[in-house]
Design an enzyme around this catalytic site. Structure first.
Site, PDB file in Angstrom:
ATOM      1  N   ILE A  55      -4.076  -7.808  -0.936  1.00 36.53           N
ATOM      2  CA  ILE A  55      -3.331  -9.060  -1.072  1.00 36.53           C
ATOM      3  C   ILE A  55      -3.888 -10.131  -0.142  1.00 36.53           C
ATOM      4  O   ILE A  55      -4.049 -11.283  -0.530  1.00 36.53           O
ATOM      5  CB  ILE A  55      -1.826  -8.831  -0.766  1.00 36.53           C
ATOM      6  CG1 ILE A  55      -1.233  -7.752  -1.704  1.00 36.53           C
ATOM      7  CG2 ILE A  55      -1.053 -10.142  -0.872  1.00 36.53           C
ATOM      8  CD1 ILE A  55      -1.214  -8.132  -3.164  1.00 36.53           C
ATOM      9  N   ARG A  81      -4.782   1.312  -0.857  1.00 36.39           N
ATOM     10  CA  ARG A  81      -4.681  -0.130  -0.627  1.00 36.39           C
ATOM     11  C   ARG A  81      -4.477  -0.934  -1.902  1.00 36.39           C
ATOM     12  O   ARG A  81      -5.168  -0.714  -2.898  1.00 36.39           O
ATOM     13  CB  ARG A  81      -5.935  -0.640   0.078  1.00 36.39           C
ATOM     14  CG  ARG A  81      -5.777  -2.117   0.493  1.00 36.39           C
ATOM     15  CD  ARG A  81      -6.994  -2.658   1.185  1.00 36.39           C
ATOM     16  NE  ARG A  81      -6.693  -4.002   1.699  1.00 36.39           N
ATOM     17  CZ  ARG A  81      -7.576  -4.958   1.853  1.00 36.39           C
ATOM     18  NH1 ARG A  81      -8.833  -4.742   1.561  1.00 36.39           N
ATOM     19  NH2 ARG A  81      -7.209  -6.139   2.316  1.00 36.39           N
ATOM     20  N   SER A  97      11.317 -12.259  -5.134  1.00 33.83           N
ATOM     21  CA  SER A  97      12.602 -11.916  -5.751  1.00 33.83           C
ATOM     22  C   SER A  97      13.736 -12.632  -5.017  1.00 33.83           C
ATOM     23  O   SER A  97      13.539 -13.201  -3.942  1.00 33.83           O
ATOM     24  CB  SER A  97      12.839 -10.408  -5.720  1.00 33.83           C
ATOM     25  OG  SER A  97      13.333 -10.004  -4.452  1.00 33.83           O
ATOM     26  N   GLY A  98      14.931 -12.567  -5.578  1.00 32.81           N
ATOM     27  CA  GLY A  98      16.104 -13.175  -4.956  1.00 32.81           C
ATOM     28  C   GLY A  98      17.000 -12.187  -4.242  1.00 32.81           C
ATOM     29  O   GLY A  98      18.145 -12.521  -3.911  1.00 32.81           O
ATOM     30  N   CYS A 120       0.828  -1.195   0.000  1.00 33.88           N
ATOM     31  CA  CYS A 120       0.000   0.000   0.000  1.00 33.88           C
ATOM     32  C   CYS A 120       0.865   1.249   0.000  1.00 33.88           C
ATOM     33  O   CYS A 120       2.089   1.192  -0.022  1.00 33.88           O
ATOM     34  CB  CYS A 120      -0.898   0.011   1.241  1.00 33.88           C
ATOM     35  SG  CYS A 120      -1.857  -1.489   1.456  1.00 33.88           S
ATOM     36  N   ASN A 177       1.724  -0.205   5.478  1.00 35.63           N
ATOM     37  CA  ASN A 177       2.197  -0.612   4.154  1.00 35.63           C
ATOM     38  C   ASN A 177       3.099  -1.822   4.338  1.00 35.63           C
ATOM     39  O   ASN A 177       4.145  -1.722   4.983  1.00 35.63           O
ATOM     40  CB  ASN A 177       2.973   0.544   3.510  1.00 35.63           C
ATOM     41  CG  ASN A 177       3.747   0.118   2.275  1.00 35.63           C
ATOM     42  OD1 ASN A 177       3.341  -0.801   1.562  1.00 35.63           O
ATOM     43  ND2 ASN A 177       4.857   0.790   2.022  1.00 35.63           N
ATOM     44  N   GLY A 178       2.716  -2.973   3.790  1.00 34.53           N
ATOM     45  CA  GLY A 178       3.572  -4.142   3.899  1.00 34.53           C
ATOM     46  C   GLY A 178       2.799  -5.416   4.130  1.00 34.53           C
ATOM     47  O   GLY A 178       1.592  -5.494   3.875  1.00 34.53           O
ATOM     48  N   GLU A 179       3.494  -6.435   4.613  1.00 39.30           N
ATOM     49  CA  GLU A 179       2.893  -7.720   4.934  1.00 39.30           C
ATOM     50  C   GLU A 179       3.564  -8.275   6.190  1.00 39.30           C
ATOM     51  O   GLU A 179       4.787  -8.202   6.330  1.00 39.30           O
ATOM     52  CB  GLU A 179       3.085  -8.745   3.806  1.00 39.30           C
ATOM     53  CG  GLU A 179       2.456  -8.353   2.476  1.00 39.30           C
ATOM     54  CD  GLU A 179       0.935  -8.420   2.472  1.00 39.30           C
ATOM     55  OE1 GLU A 179       0.356  -8.914   3.470  1.00 39.30           O
ATOM     56  OE2 GLU A 179       0.334  -7.965   1.483  1.00 39.30           O
TER      57      GLU A 179
END
Length: 632
Positions: free
Chosen positions: A53, A50, A363-364, A2, A75-77
């Protein structure tokens, strides 16, 4: 994922105009196209955009706690939110939604600022406690998610996920900081200790800020740091098994989503490892995507295709060419601050490609910093060992003289380009690593600067904060200190900034499983020999992944996400290069000398020297300043 923004009055709690907060969040609409909201109370306003997810319909923000005593924008998880929720429910907490945002509210009410140590994930958050009348601002351990702050003339503090959110506030001044230009010309980005705008700051990674009405804002407080001081014991087999467990843990924890999920795949060790472990944990084919180049020497799509075939992924790829340079203005607008990591262009393209089929991509990023995967770290390790043998009194005159006399030969084979190595060996560990990281060293920058810039810069040198960081690092060796600097300085300033802005620009959530803090903490404890052997970096990770990946992927020379700038600026972009010295915005600022820029350009186009990265820096600087309407 977000975008958040808000205003807090540190003095008298004056009314906050909700339309002002709404304009700030509207500037972040790309970060959250699925919904928006604003909440205000005397002295505070919180805004949110927003990207849905988790708990797609049930977690709108700003969100209030069940008892209405706290309000949050986030903002985030939070990847462990389900386990935290069970713990909090056992203690009597009640929940009205099924997402992670409400878990943070309950964790704050149970543990206060200490709740941060229990959160596993990436985040930037603003939480207003209506009981204590405090605003709590916090950023995740590594700085995956950004948070900009500005102290304003009316006594308030404004904050936003991106600089463009702050620029929507009429009291934010658009005056460039010349010291940020010095930082940018050194590193190719503006590090987290500074902003391109005077009066604007970034909340450092792993820090929080607790603001009260009627009190001056305190300094941010660090709530987490990484340490390289301890060493893990055990055999190589035991350490390898532990590392593989941590890798699996990082990947599987980040596969939780209520929307389609995929992965970036470059064909290197890190992204290939992520795809391999995703494939192991998933019943369905992993959706992977890759970007290549029309210059064969830097194109890795063949390696990515090999991994995609090995693990049966649903794979797609796209090619980047000089024609994509037409997007320079868009790229500058995405980053706001000048940003010259040329891999931003292919990263944007791979995010666009991923977003066509998924809403979340793994991602790595992070393994090179944590496990010593960069060539510069391997070289620094060997140089550091050499410094330990030879006393400074001998090294400085011997290697300093050799470095000054040795010609700078960009055209020569690598073995004959020893000038930088000699100069580095004459210096301390930290000074040598700063030299390895810098795009332009101090004398080269001084030759490009105009008289005004030299005067405004004064005694400050961009290398100083990095050298101080390494000198104070919780480390036992030169390699430890270099990796610490990469995790604290380079990672949030360059790598994570690049991925956050490019992914958010297209409404994609990017997750970094190799930055799981438990994995990084374990990696930091590995003996040096498990990280670097001979010329091989990331040694134990490669050893651990041998059961999954072929030798030609694991042990081929590291390439990275390289954009062919040198070739482009000598060919299709030669006119763009020559326009730099004629650019009034760069020259009239007093920051640069016109003749020096013209000489630099012609040396590159003629093939006498390779100044491709510097030319890219200058192009992106002009685009950024122009896009924001900044003045010196």
């Amino acid at each position: 994922m977000c975008g958040i923004a808000g205003i807090f009055h540190c003095g008298t709690p004056k009314p906050v105009d909700p339309r002002r907060v709404e304009r700030m969040t509207d500037a972040l609409a790309h970060r959250g196209p699925d919904g928006s909201g604003v909440w205000t109370a005397p002295g505070v306003g919180l805004g949110h955009r927003r990207l849905s997810i988790i708990d797609l319909a049930g977690s709108p923000q700003p969100m209030h706690s069940v008892d209405d005593r706290a309000v949050i924008v986030f903002n985030g998880e939070i990847y462990n939110y389900r386990a935290l929720r069970r713990e909090l429910e056992a203690g009597g907490a009640r929940f009205a939604t099924n997402g992670d945002t409400e878990v943070i509210l309950a964790a704050w009410q149970r543990w206060g600022p200490d709740c941060l140590t229990r959160l596993e994930g990436m985040f930037a958050l603003a939480l207003y406690d209506r009981g204590s009348r405090q605003l709590f601002l916090a950023r995740d351990r590594f700085g995956v998610k950004p948070l900009f702050l500005a102290r304003l003339s009316d006594g308030s503090m404004a904050f936003a996920s991106e600089l463009k959110g702050l620029l929507a506030h009429p009291l934010v001044r658009r005056i460039a900081d010349p010291l940020a230009i010095e930082d940018y010309m050194t590193w190719g980005y503006v590090p987290d200790h500074r902003s391109i705008l005077k009066g604007v700051e970034k909340l450092p990674a792993g820090h929080f800020l607790l603001l009260d009405h009627g009190r001056e804002p305190p300094a941010p407080r660090q709530w987490w740091d990484i340490s390289f001081e301890d060493r893990a014991g055990g055999s190589t087999a035991d350490l390898s098994a532990e590392l593989l467990h941590r890798l699996r843990e990082g990947v599987t924890s980040r596969m939780v989503a209520d929307v389609p999920l995929g992965a970036f795949l470059s064909g290197g060790v890190d992204s290939s490892s992520v795809v391999a472990l995703m494939a192991e944990a998933s019943r369905d084919p992993v959706r992977s995507c890759s970007i290549g180049f029309d210059v064969a020497a830097v194109d890795e799509t063949g390696y990515a295709r090999q991994i995609a075939e090995r693990f049966g992924t649903d794979h797609r790829e796209r090619i980047v060419s000089p024609d994509d340079i037409a997007d320079l203005d868009r790229i500058a607008g995405i980053f706001d601050e000048p940003f010259a990591d040329a891999s931003a262009l292919p990263t944007l393209r791979v995010c666009e490609l991923a977003r066509e089929s998924v809403k979340v991509a793994l991602s790595g990023d992070g393994a090179d910093e944590a496990l010593a995967g960069y060539r510069r770290q391997v070289f620094h390790h060997r140089e550091s060992q050499a410094r330990a043998i030879l006393p400074q009194g001998l090294r400085a005159p011997l290697f300093g003289t050799l470095g000054r006399l040795w010609p700078k030969a960009d055209w020569a084979p690598q073995a004959l380009r020893a000038k930088t190595t000699f100069l580095s060996l004459a210096e301390s560990d930290a000074q040598g690593y700063a030299r390895a990281l810098a795009i332009l060293d101090a004398p080269a920058r001084a030759r490009l600067y105009g008289a005004d810039m030299l005067r405004e810069r004064g005694d400050y040198r961009a290398e100083d904060p990095l050298i101080a960081l390494m000198a104070d690092a919780p480390a036992r060796s030169g390699l430890d200190a270099a990796q610490y600097a990469d995790l604290k300085f380079w990672l949030p300033g360059d790598i994570l900034t690049k991925v956050d802005r490019t992914s958010m620009a297209v409404g994609l959530e990017a997750r970094e499983p190799l930055l799981d803090h438990r994995l990084v903490g374990f990696a930091a404890s590995l003996p040096e020999r498990q990280r670097v052997r001979g010329r091989q970096g990331k040694w134990l990770m490669k050893r651990s992944m041998e059961r999954y990946l072929p030798q030609e992927i694991l042990y081929r020379p590291k390439q990275g996400f390289v954009t062919p700038l040198a070739q482009w600026f000598r060919g299709p972009l030669a006119a763009t290069a020559r326009s730099i010295a004629a650019n009034d915005r760069l020259i009239d600022s007093g920051w640069f000398d016109r003749n020096a820029l013209a000489t630099l350009t012609e040396q590159h186009i003629s093939g006498q020297s390779d100044h491709g990265r510097v030319l890219w820096q200058l192009v992106m600087l002009e685009k950024s300043l122009s896009g924001m309407g900044l003045r010196g």
